[in-house]
Every structure is written in C-alpha cells, then in structure tokens.
Design a protein around this motif. Structure first.
Motif, PDB file in Angstrom:
ATOM      1  N   TYR A 104      78.022  69.664 -22.746  1.00  0.00           N
ATOM      2  CA  TYR A 104      78.099  70.049 -24.154  1.00  0.00           C
ATOM      3  C   TYR A 104      78.751  68.927 -24.968  1.00  0.00           C
ATOM      4  O   TYR A 104      78.247  68.534 -26.017  1.00  0.00           O
ATOM      5  N   VAL A 105      79.845  68.384 -24.469  1.00  0.00           N
ATOM      6  CA  VAL A 105      80.534  67.298 -25.177  1.00  0.00           C
ATOM      7  C   VAL A 105      79.660  66.043 -25.201  1.00  0.00           C
ATOM      8  O   VAL A 105      79.544  65.372 -26.233  1.00  0.00           O
ATOM      9  N   VAL A 106      79.013  65.738 -24.084  1.00  0.00           N
ATOM     10  CA  VAL A 106      78.114  64.579 -24.033  1.00  0.00           C
ATOM     11  C   VAL A 106      76.959  64.777 -25.008  1.00  0.00           C
ATOM     12  O   VAL A 106      76.556  63.842 -25.708  1.00  0.00           O
ATOM     13  N   ASP A 107      76.433  66.002 -25.077  1.00  0.00           N
ATOM     14  CA  ASP A 107      75.343  66.296 -26.016  1.00  0.00           C
ATOM     15  C   ASP A 107      75.782  66.083 -27.468  1.00  0.00           C
ATOM     16  O   ASP A 107      75.020  65.557 -28.276  1.00  0.00           O
ATOM     17  N   VAL A 108      77.000  66.505 -27.802  1.00  0.00           N
ATOM     18  CA  VAL A 108      77.504  66.300 -29.160  1.00  0.00           C
ATOM     19  C   VAL A 108      77.524  64.811 -29.484  1.00  0.00           C
ATOM     20  O   VAL A 108      77.024  64.373 -30.531  1.00  0.00           O
ATOM     21  N   LEU A 109      78.069  64.013 -28.563  1.00  0.00           N
ATOM     22  CA  LEU A 109      78.128  62.567 -28.788  1.00  0.00           C
ATOM     23  C   LEU A 109      76.734  61.953 -28.880  1.00  0.00           C
ATOM     24  O   LEU A 109      76.484  61.077 -29.710  1.00  0.00           O
ATOM     25  N   ARG A 110      75.807  62.429 -28.057  1.00  0.00           N
ATOM     26  CA  ARG A 110      74.433  61.916 -28.066  1.00  0.00           C
ATOM     27  C   ARG A 110      73.740  62.227 -29.386  1.00  0.00           C
ATOM     28  O   ARG A 110      73.087  61.371 -29.990  1.00  0.00           O
ATOM     29  N   VAL A 111      73.902  63.443 -29.864  1.00  0.00           N
ATOM     30  CA  VAL A 111      73.256  63.863 -31.109  1.00  0.00           C
ATOM     31  C   VAL A 111      73.840  63.085 -32.299  1.00  0.00           C
ATOM     32  O   VAL A 111      73.095  62.576 -33.145  1.00  0.00           O
ATOM     33  N   VAL A 112      75.159  62.984 -32.355  1.00  0.00           N
ATOM     34  CA  VAL A 112      75.797  62.231 -33.444  1.00  0.00           C
ATOM     35  C   VAL A 112      75.408  60.762 -33.355  1.00  0.00           C
ATOM     36  O   VAL A 112      75.084  60.128 -34.373  1.00  0.00           O
ATOM     37  N   GLY A 113      75.393  60.210 -32.138  1.00  0.00           N
ATOM     38  CA  GLY A 113      74.999  58.810 -31.947  1.00  0.00           C
ATOM     39  C   GLY A 113      73.556  58.535 -32.319  1.00  0.00           C
ATOM     40  O   GLY A 113      73.196  57.409 -32.663  1.00  0.00           O
ATOM     41  N   ALA A 114      72.711  59.555 -32.277  1.00  0.00           N
ATOM     42  CA  ALA A 114      71.305  59.407 -32.652  1.00  0.00           C
ATOM     43  C   ALA A 114      71.112  59.548 -34.164  1.00  0.00           C
ATOM     44  O   ALA A 114      69.982  59.568 -34.650  1.00  0.00           O
ATOM     45  N   GLY A 115      72.226  59.665 -34.888  1.00  0.00           N
ATOM     46  CA  GLY A 115      72.124  59.718 -36.343  1.00  0.00           C
ATOM     47  C   GLY A 115      71.964  61.100 -36.922  1.00  0.00           C
ATOM     48  O   GLY A 115      71.459  61.250 -38.034  1.00  0.00           O
ATOM     49  N   PRO A 117      74.577  63.716 -37.506  1.00  0.00           N
ATOM     50  CA  PRO A 117      75.932  64.278 -37.456  1.00  0.00           C
ATOM     51  C   PRO A 117      76.001  65.754 -37.853  1.00  0.00           C
ATOM     52  O   PRO A 117      76.820  66.493 -37.321  1.00  0.00           O
ATOM     53  N   VAL A 118      75.159  66.192 -38.759  1.00  0.00           N
ATOM     54  CA  VAL A 118      75.176  67.605 -39.153  1.00  0.00           C
ATOM     55  C   VAL A 118      74.723  68.478 -37.987  1.00  0.00           C
ATOM     56  O   VAL A 118      75.327  69.519 -37.700  1.00  0.00           O
ATOM     57  N   THR A 119      73.682  68.037 -37.291  1.00  0.00           N
ATOM     58  CA  THR A 119      73.222  68.769 -36.113  1.00  0.00           C
ATOM     59  C   THR A 119      74.315  68.776 -35.048  1.00  0.00           C
ATOM     60  O   THR A 119      74.569  69.805 -34.416  1.00  0.00           O
TER      61      THR A 119
END
Length: 153
Positions: A104-115, A117-119
């Motif tokens: 879950y934490v890795v997914d948050v970082l991956r999603v934010v890193g992919a541009g 941040p709202v998601t």
C-alpha cells in the motif's frame, strides 16, 4: 471484559515463554502466510494497476482482509474457544500475509511518482478509512450473524 489473555498463544508474564521458540505457532504462521501470499499474488495479477492509476487490487485486498480479520477475531474471542493455532494460522498467517499494507505504501509512492498526487492522496486516505470501517463492519456483522453480544471494552 473477558479474563482470557489478548494473545492466547503466548503469555509474556510466564518467563519461559519469553525466550522459548514456539515451533507449532511458527509453522502455523508460515503455512498460513504461504496461502495468504499466494492469494494476494493471484488477485494482484488478475487486477494490475496502470502507472498513476488507482491500485484497486491492493485496495480491495486490504479492505476484504480487514473485514475478515474483524469477523475472525469475534469468532475466536467471543463466540467460541478456538484451537490455539487457529489465530496464528488464519489471523497472522493467511490474512496477515493476504493484506499488504507495505505494498500500500509502495503503491502510494508509485502513484505520486507517476504524476498523480491527487490519486495517491485519495488512495492513502481512502485505504485507511475503508480498512478501519471494514474491521468494524466485520466485527458487527459477525456478532449479528452469530448472536454474540458486543463486548464493552
């Protein structure tokens, strides 16, 4: 309030249990963990997330696992006395390894890193809220189905 220990597998007030290994408990956790991890892998393989997209597989894994953990804890602490290896096998092993809050934490970082941040923020907050609601719902539903009274703590 019940006089049963919170963790019926280990009583840390007993000096011998603080140091000795509990091979049956460890084996139950390992066997359950293997099953839970395989189930998580199957769900995540079936529902891959696009880069920057909402990680639905991990979300539903964590929410459904929390629902089941809530129900399991009611069954083994309020409805009937379970074998001492049931909680380590199902709770810590199967459901503990099925749920994946590290991913879950890795997914948050991956999603934010992919541009996105709202998601990422929606996923971060939404998962925590849904997981807590799921535990409470699992407990409530199990008490309703089994007729177990709500325990005041």
């Amino acid at each position: 309030m019940t006089d049963r220990p919170i963790d019926p597998d280990v009583d840390l007030h007993v000096p011998a249990q603080r140091t000795e290994l509990h091979w049956p408990v460890l084996a139950a956790i390992a066997a359950g963990g293997a099953l839970g991890a395989l189930a998580r892998y199957a769900v995540q393989t079936a529902l891959p997330a696009a880069p920057g997209g909402f990680p639905w597989a991990t979300f539903w894994i964590n929410v459904s696992g929390c629902l089941l953990i809530g129900g399991l804890m009611v069954v083994i602490t309020e409805v009937r006395r379970a074998h001492p290896l049931v909680r380590p096998f199902l709770g810590v092993g199967v459901l503990g390894w099925f749920t994946t809050f590290s991913a879950y934490v890795v997914d948050v970082l991956r999603v934010v890193g992919a541009g996105a941040p709202v998601t990422g923020l929606a996923y971060l907050v939404g998962t925590m809220v849904a997981a807590l609601v799921a535990v409470a719902a699992g407990m409530w539903l199990t008490r309703r189905v089994t007729g177990a009274p709500a325990v005041a703590r």
